[in-house]
Design an enzyme around this catalytic site. Structure first.
Site, PDB file in Angstrom:
ATOM      1  N   HIS A  31      13.753  -5.000   4.013  1.00  0.00           N
ATOM      2  CA  HIS A  31      12.976  -4.293   2.991  1.00  0.00           C
ATOM      3  C   HIS A  31      13.740  -2.992   2.703  1.00  0.00           C
ATOM      4  CE1 HIS A  31       9.580  -1.874   1.444  1.00  0.00           C
ATOM      5  NE2 HIS A  31       8.927  -3.006   1.269  1.00  0.00           N
ATOM      6  N   ASP A  87      11.603  -3.206  12.423  1.00  0.00           N
ATOM      7  CA  ASP A  87      10.593  -3.016  11.391  1.00  0.00           C
ATOM      8  C   ASP A  87       9.592  -4.165  11.543  1.00  0.00           C
ATOM      9  OD1 ASP A  87       9.053  -3.009   9.154  1.00  0.00           O
ATOM     10  OD2 ASP A  87      10.695  -3.161   7.714  1.00  0.00           O
ATOM     11  N   GLN A 102       5.669  -6.549   8.864  1.00  0.00           N
ATOM     12  CA  GLN A 102       5.157  -7.875   8.509  1.00  0.00           C
ATOM     13  C   GLN A 102       4.931  -8.758   9.732  1.00  0.00           C
ATOM     14  OE1 GLN A 102       4.124  -8.771   5.627  1.00  0.00           O
ATOM     15  NE2 GLN A 102       5.078  -7.302   4.253  1.00  0.00           N
ATOM     16  N   LYS A 142      -1.302  -3.232   6.220  1.00  0.00           N
ATOM     17  CA  LYS A 142      -0.923  -4.647   6.191  1.00  0.00           C
ATOM     18  C   LYS A 142      -1.669  -5.453   7.248  1.00  0.00           C
ATOM     19  CE  LYS A 142       3.638  -3.735   4.283  1.00  0.00           C
ATOM     20  NZ  LYS A 142       3.461  -4.084   2.877  1.00  0.00           N
ATOM     21  N   CYS A 153      10.980  -5.306  -3.105  1.00  0.00           N
ATOM     22  CA  CYS A 153      11.704  -4.241  -2.389  1.00  0.00           C
ATOM     23  C   CYS A 153      12.794  -4.821  -1.501  1.00  0.00           C
ATOM     24  CB  CYS A 153      10.765  -3.365  -1.561  1.00  0.00           C
ATOM     25  SG  CYS A 153       9.609  -2.451  -2.557  1.00  0.00           S
TER      26      CYS A 153
HETATM   27  C1  PLP Z   1       9.080  -5.557   5.958  1.00  0.00           C
HETATM   28  C2  PLP Z   1       8.479  -4.285   5.427  1.00  0.00           C
HETATM   29  N1  PLP Z   1       8.916  -3.119   5.884  1.00  0.00           N
HETATM   30  C3  PLP Z   1       8.407  -1.948   5.459  1.00  0.00           C
HETATM   31  C4  PLP Z   1       7.417  -1.900   4.507  1.00  0.00           C
HETATM   32  C5  PLP Z   1       6.875  -0.585   4.069  1.00  0.00           C
HETATM   33  O1  PLP Z   1       5.629  -0.365   4.676  1.00  0.00           O
HETATM   34  P1  PLP Z   1       4.690   0.828   4.260  1.00  0.00           P
HETATM   35  O2  PLP Z   1       3.985   0.399   3.016  1.00  0.00           O
HETATM   36  O3  PLP Z   1       3.752   0.993   5.413  1.00  0.00           O
HETATM   37  O4  PLP Z   1       5.514   2.043   4.063  1.00  0.00           O
HETATM   38  C6  PLP Z   1       6.941  -3.095   3.982  1.00  0.00           C
HETATM   39  C7  PLP Z   1       5.915  -3.069   2.918  1.00  0.00           C
HETATM   40  O5  PLP Z   1       5.945  -3.874   2.005  1.00  0.00           O
HETATM   41  C8  PLP Z   1       7.482  -4.316   4.450  1.00  0.00           C
HETATM   42  O6  PLP Z   1       7.046  -5.497   3.981  1.00  0.00           O
END
Ligand code: PLP
Length: 414
Positions: free
Chosen positions: A129, A207, A210, A233, A372
């Site tokens: 992302h 990260d 998800q 999420k 993204c």
């Molecule tokens: C894999 C991943 N990392 C990071 C993020 C960003 O998360 P946040 O909305 O909590 O900043 C997302 C959000 O879509 C995501 O899917």
């Protein structure tokens, strides 16, 4: 012979906790297939936040009066729940942030800027992302470190054979990877990547935005160094997430934002920092949101991560089975047993945004775009995909409505 029952959830029953499913969109009940972007909120989480605001609200940590003590207990209670959820060795290692993005930026700025330089290599993946790609690209650029990405293979899984070549670029200092891809649903071997990184003296940043909502995440079992999660999420509110970090690393790091609770003492000559985790929590935090995050942890844990994982796998199997019948639909990503509840697709001859628009007329909410993950779109050779994503409240009937909508899109636009 002992029979062990597979954990199962009853999505139809769980849906009663979510008032939004009574809403009509274009005269139809909403089929919400955009949980990877953000999940819906159960009344248990909303009630916890309302109750907190009505009975326990004040600013945290600073007050000596009773309400401030209750507010602090609520906020710190949220932290304890998140720490338990991630199996963190200590609550002090859990820092509340605005979300996964801020958590990952915290590591990139506060660790990366002081520990990277020319000759070092920062490794990410093609599945990242932007929130896990861009901070490292930026900090590598600022410090003169090399920036490399582990490529994907045909099925959208990481091609680990590329690590040998990547290593030749210099001293690997950091490996940053998502646990679950938000676009393809690929479940990445983060534990294996962490071992590879550690063998080279590098640190591993996961990260888990998800992953944590959909499968058990245990920072000790993963043996990583930092891990980011996001409340919105996983049935929690927006505006709050968490970074878990190894204590030794967090202790050594400079602060990220300055002011408020992260301060111990200030004089003209010198300012000193508060202890962990407050050193990284500048300003008034998202207090009620932390309480809501704790309630979301309770809700998701109550349903059970194993049951959620299994439920989503069944939905993905069902969806991919249906889509395999449609030669004009292209799907991306690995087989169901190697992915989480996410399906990216394209309809031949129809722009993904038009597909999503038509689905909306049918009351089906999906996302269309690059999600993204622009470097991944480049690798896939597409500008965008339509993404359907599931959660604990998703039901097969919603998949049927998705498939019916795709038929309509093909017929009227293709
Ligand atoms: C894999 C991943 N990392 C990071 C993020 C960003 O998360 P946040 O909305 O909590 O900043 C997302 C959000 O879509 C995501 O899917």
């Amino acid at each position: 012979m002992a029979v062990t029952a597979e954990p199962k959830l009853d999505a139809h029953r769980l849906r009663r906790d979510f008032a939004v499913f009574d809403e009509l969109v274009n005269g139809k009940p909403v089929a919400f297939l955009d949980s990877a972007a953000s999940t819906q909120k159960p009344r248990q989480v909303l009630d916890a936040m309302r109750d907190f605001y009505e009975h326990s609200y004040a600013n945290v940590h600073r007050g000596v009066y009773r309400l401030a003590e209750r507010a602090t207990a609520g906020y710190e209670g949220g932290r304890a729940k998140v720490a338990g959820f991630l199996n963190a060795p200590s609550e002090r290692e859990v820092i509340f942030t605005r979300g996964a993005t801020e958590a990952l930026n915290l590591v990139a700025y506060a660790w990366g800027l002081d520990n990277l330089g020319p000759g070092d290599v920062v490794v990410v993946t093609d599945l990242e992302h932007h929130s896990s790609f861009v901070p490292w690209q930026y900090v590598a650029g600022r410090t003169g470190a090399a920036f490399r990405a582990i490529p994907i293979d045909e099925s959208g899984e990481l091609d680990l054979s590329a690590l040998e070549e990547i290593e030749r670029a210099g001293r690997v200092k950091i490996l940053a990877s998502n646990y679950v891809s938000n676009t393809l649903g690929t479940v990445n071997p983060v534990q294996q990547l962490g071992s590879w990184a550690h063998e080279r003296g590098a640190i591993m940043v996961v990260d888990a935005a998800q992953a944590a909502p959909h499968r058990q995440v245990d920072v000790q079992a993963l043996d990583c160094d930092f891990l980011a999660v996001s409340a919105h999420k996983m049935c929690g509110p927006t505006g709050v997430g968490a970074l878990w970090g190894r204590r030794e690393l967090l202790e050594e790091m400079a602060p990220f934002n300055l002011g408020g609770e992260m301060i111990r003492s200030v004089s003209m000559e010198r300012t000193t920092w508060n202890e962990l985790p407050y050193k990284f929590e500048a300003g008034t935090p998202a207090i009620a949101e932390a309480v809501g995050f704790g309630a979301a942890v309770d809700y998701v844990s109550g349903v059970g991560l194993e049951a959620i994982e299994r439920h989503e796998r069944e939905l993905v199997e069902y969806t991919l089975g249906q889509l395999a019948e449609l030669p004009w639909v292209e799907t991306y990503g690995p087989s169901p047993e190697r992915r989480a509840g996410i399906v990216s697709l394209n309809v031949e001859g129809v722009h993904p945004h038009d597909v999503a628009q038509l689905l909306d007329w049918e009351g089906v909410a999906v996302r269309a775009g690059h999600h993204c993950t622009q470097p991944l779109m480049t690798k896939l050779g597409v500008a965008a995909t339509v993404r359907a994503s599931f959660y604990l409240y998703s039901v097969p009937g919603e998949v049927d409505r998705l498939v019916a909508g795709l038929h309509k899109a093909k017929k009227s636009l293709g």
